[in-house]
Scaffold this motif. Structure first.
Motif, PDB file in Angstrom:
ATOM      1  N   GLN A  35       0.846  -1.184   0.000  1.00 19.38           N
ATOM      2  CA  GLN A  35       0.000   0.000   0.000  1.00 19.38           C
ATOM      3  C   GLN A  35       0.886   1.240   0.000  1.00 19.38           C
ATOM      4  O   GLN A  35       1.835   1.352   0.773  1.00 19.38           O
ATOM      5  N   VAL A  36       0.580   2.165  -0.895  1.00 19.52           N
ATOM      6  CA  VAL A  36       1.342   3.407  -1.013  1.00 19.52           C
ATOM      7  C   VAL A  36       0.549   4.551  -0.403  1.00 19.52           C
ATOM      8  O   VAL A  36      -0.664   4.657  -0.603  1.00 19.52           O
ATOM      9  N   GLN A  37       1.234   5.386   0.334  1.00 16.85           N
ATOM     10  CA  GLN A  37       0.606   6.581   0.912  1.00 16.85           C
ATOM     11  C   GLN A  37       1.462   7.811   0.633  1.00 16.85           C
ATOM     12  O   GLN A  37       2.697   7.743   0.635  1.00 16.85           O
ATOM     13  N   LEU A  38       0.787   8.923   0.397  1.00 19.14           N
ATOM     14  CA  LEU A  38       1.436  10.226   0.338  1.00 19.14           C
ATOM     15  C   LEU A  38       0.903  11.038   1.505  1.00 19.14           C
ATOM     16  O   LEU A  38      -0.318  11.144   1.676  1.00 19.14           O
ATOM     17  N   VAL A  39       1.809  11.590   2.286  1.00 19.28           N
ATOM     18  CA  VAL A  39       1.400  12.361   3.454  1.00 19.28           C
ATOM     19  C   VAL A  39       2.058  13.736   3.410  1.00 19.28           C
ATOM     20  O   VAL A  39       3.297  13.846   3.433  1.00 19.28           O
ATOM     21  N   GLU A  40       1.212  14.766   3.340  1.00 22.91           N
ATOM     22  CA  GLU A  40       1.721  16.130   3.354  1.00 22.91           C
ATOM     23  C   GLU A  40       1.806  16.633   4.788  1.00 22.91           C
ATOM     24  O   GLU A  40       1.040  16.202   5.658  1.00 22.91           O
ATOM     25  N   SER A  41       2.713  17.569   5.013  1.00 22.63           N
ATOM     26  CA  SER A  41       2.822  18.219   6.312  1.00 22.63           C
ATOM     27  C   SER A  41       3.403  19.609   6.118  1.00 22.63           C
ATOM     28  O   SER A  41       3.933  19.930   5.052  1.00 22.63           O
ATOM     29  N   GLY A  42       3.295  20.399   7.171  1.00 23.12           N
ATOM     30  CA  GLY A  42       3.875  21.737   7.138  1.00 23.12           C
ATOM     31  C   GLY A  42       2.886  22.860   6.976  1.00 23.12           C
ATOM     32  O   GLY A  42       3.240  24.034   7.107  1.00 23.12           O
ATOM     33  N   GLY A  43       1.643  22.528   6.690  1.00 21.25           N
ATOM     34  CA  GLY A  43       0.646  23.575   6.554  1.00 21.25           C
ATOM     35  C   GLY A  43       0.441  24.309   7.866  1.00 21.25           C
ATOM     36  O   GLY A  43       0.529  23.721   8.943  1.00 21.25           O
TER      37      GLY A  43
ATOM     38  N   SER B 141       5.066   0.287  -0.391  1.00 23.58           N
ATOM     39  CA  SER B 141       5.748  -0.561  -1.348  1.00 23.58           C
ATOM     40  C   SER B 141       6.033   0.231  -2.627  1.00 23.58           C
ATOM     41  O   SER B 141       5.206   0.282  -3.532  1.00 23.58           O
ATOM     42  N   ILE B 142       7.195   0.862  -2.689  1.00 24.60           N
ATOM     43  CA  ILE B 142       7.536   1.747  -3.804  1.00 24.60           C
ATOM     44  C   ILE B 142       8.753   1.216  -4.534  1.00 24.60           C
ATOM     45  O   ILE B 142       9.801   1.025  -3.925  1.00 24.60           O
ATOM     46  N   PHE B 143       8.589   1.011  -5.838  1.00 23.45           N
ATOM     47  CA  PHE B 143       9.721   0.631  -6.674  1.00 23.45           C
ATOM     48  C   PHE B 143      10.373   1.861  -7.288  1.00 23.45           C
ATOM     49  O   PHE B 143      11.596   1.967  -7.345  1.00 23.45           O
ATOM     50  N   ALA B 144       9.541   2.774  -7.744  1.00 29.07           N
ATOM     51  CA  ALA B 144      10.067   3.988  -8.377  1.00 29.07           C
ATOM     52  C   ALA B 144       9.012   5.085  -8.356  1.00 29.07           C
ATOM     53  O   ALA B 144       7.811   4.818  -8.336  1.00 29.07           O
ATOM     54  N   ILE B 145       9.499   6.327  -8.345  1.00 27.92           N
ATOM     55  CA  ILE B 145       8.637   7.504  -8.445  1.00 27.92           C
ATOM     56  C   ILE B 145       9.168   8.355  -9.582  1.00 27.92           C
ATOM     57  O   ILE B 145      10.369   8.634  -9.632  1.00 27.92           O
ATOM     58  N   ASN B 146       8.308   8.758 -10.512  1.00 27.83           N
ATOM     59  CA  ASN B 146       8.825   9.698 -11.502  1.00 27.83           C
ATOM     60  C   ASN B 146       8.370  11.102 -11.129  1.00 27.83           C
ATOM     61  O   ASN B 146       8.875  11.684 -10.186  1.00 27.83           O
ATOM     62  N   ASN B 147       7.416  11.671 -11.832  1.00 30.37           N
ATOM     63  CA  ASN B 147       7.038  13.053 -11.548  1.00 30.37           C
ATOM     64  C   ASN B 147       6.278  13.188 -10.238  1.00 30.37           C
ATOM     65  O   ASN B 147       5.515  12.311  -9.858  1.00 30.37           O
ATOM     66  N   MET B 148       6.501  14.306  -9.580  1.00 28.40           N
ATOM     67  CA  MET B 148       5.752  14.662  -8.379  1.00 28.40           C
ATOM     68  C   MET B 148       5.203  16.071  -8.584  1.00 28.40           C
ATOM     69  O   MET B 148       5.875  16.926  -9.149  1.00 28.40           O
TER      70      MET B 148
ATOM     71  N   ASN C 281       3.423   9.980  -9.478  1.00 28.69           N
ATOM     72  CA  ASN C 281       3.319   8.757 -10.278  1.00 28.69           C
ATOM     73  C   ASN C 281       4.302   7.744  -9.721  1.00 28.69           C
ATOM     74  O   ASN C 281       5.508   8.006  -9.672  1.00 28.69           O
ATOM     75  N   ILE C 282       3.779   6.587  -9.330  1.00 31.12           N
ATOM     76  CA  ILE C 282       4.563   5.600  -8.598  1.00 31.12           C
ATOM     77  C   ILE C 282       4.371   4.212  -9.189  1.00 31.12           C
ATOM     78  O   ILE C 282       3.259   3.841  -9.575  1.00 31.12           O
TER      79      ILE C 282
ATOM     80  N   TRP D  35      -2.483  10.337  -4.529  1.00 32.85           N
ATOM     81  CA  TRP D  35      -2.713  11.668  -3.970  1.00 32.85           C
ATOM     82  C   TRP D  35      -2.593  11.622  -2.452  1.00 32.85           C
ATOM     83  O   TRP D  35      -2.957  10.631  -1.814  1.00 32.85           O
ATOM     84  N   GLY D  36      -2.108  12.716  -1.897  1.00 34.20           N
ATOM     85  CA  GLY D  36      -2.122  12.873  -0.454  1.00 34.20           C
ATOM     86  C   GLY D  36      -3.451  13.441   0.010  1.00 34.20           C
ATOM     87  O   GLY D  36      -4.315  13.782  -0.795  1.00 34.20           O
ATOM     88  N   GLN D  37      -3.592  13.578   1.324  1.00 34.87           N
ATOM     89  CA  GLN D  37      -4.857  14.030   1.906  1.00 34.87           C
ATOM     90  C   GLN D  37      -4.945  15.557   1.976  1.00 34.87           C
ATOM     91  O   GLN D  37      -6.013  16.105   2.224  1.00 34.87           O
TER      92      GLN D  37
END
Length: 121
Positions: free
Chosen positions: A1-9, A27-34, A98-99, A111-113
């Motif tokens: 399972q992949v998660q994106l978590v933003e912080s700093g707001g 479980s991430i093999f590769a990330i291209n664009n963010m 993209n992952i 997408w993150g929350q």
């Protein structure tokens, strides 16, 4: 399972600075664009900035010269340095990436929350 978590707001005064982070985990093999997008109340989600795996960047016109996107590939993390913030920067900021989870699968968009940035005048 992949998660994106933003912080700093946070709540920040106009003219101030803020750093947002977005960490991809799982479980991430590769990330291209963010990408980092934002959505203000009553408005459509808009692109703030993007960065490729090689470090090429693009910015929305409204943030050029004020915001800087960067990434740490070893940490699967993207950063947004926000300088000279304005009240119109107030929005929920979302991370998108993209992952691939392994070498045999296609790229999937995650997408993150979101994290709230509020700029007071």
């Amino acid at each position: 399972q992949v998660q994106l978590v933003e912080s700093g707001g946070d709540l920040v005064q106009a003219g101030g600075s803020l750093i947002l982070s977005c960490v991809a985990s799982g479980s991430i093999f590769a990330i291209n664009n963010m990408w980092l997008y934002r959505q203000a109340p009553g408005k459509q989600r808009a692109l703030v900035a993007s960065i490729s795996s090689g470090g090429s960047t693009n910015y929305g016109d409204s943030v050029k010269g004020r915001f800087t996107i960067s990434r740490d590939n070893a940490k699967n993390t993207v950063y947004l340095q926000m300088n000279s913030v304005k009240p119109e920067d107030t929005a929920v900021y979302y991370c998108n990436a993209n992952i691939r989870i392994d070498s045999s699968t296609r790229w999937y968009s995650y997408w993150g929350q979101g994290t709230q940035v509020t700029v007071s005048s």
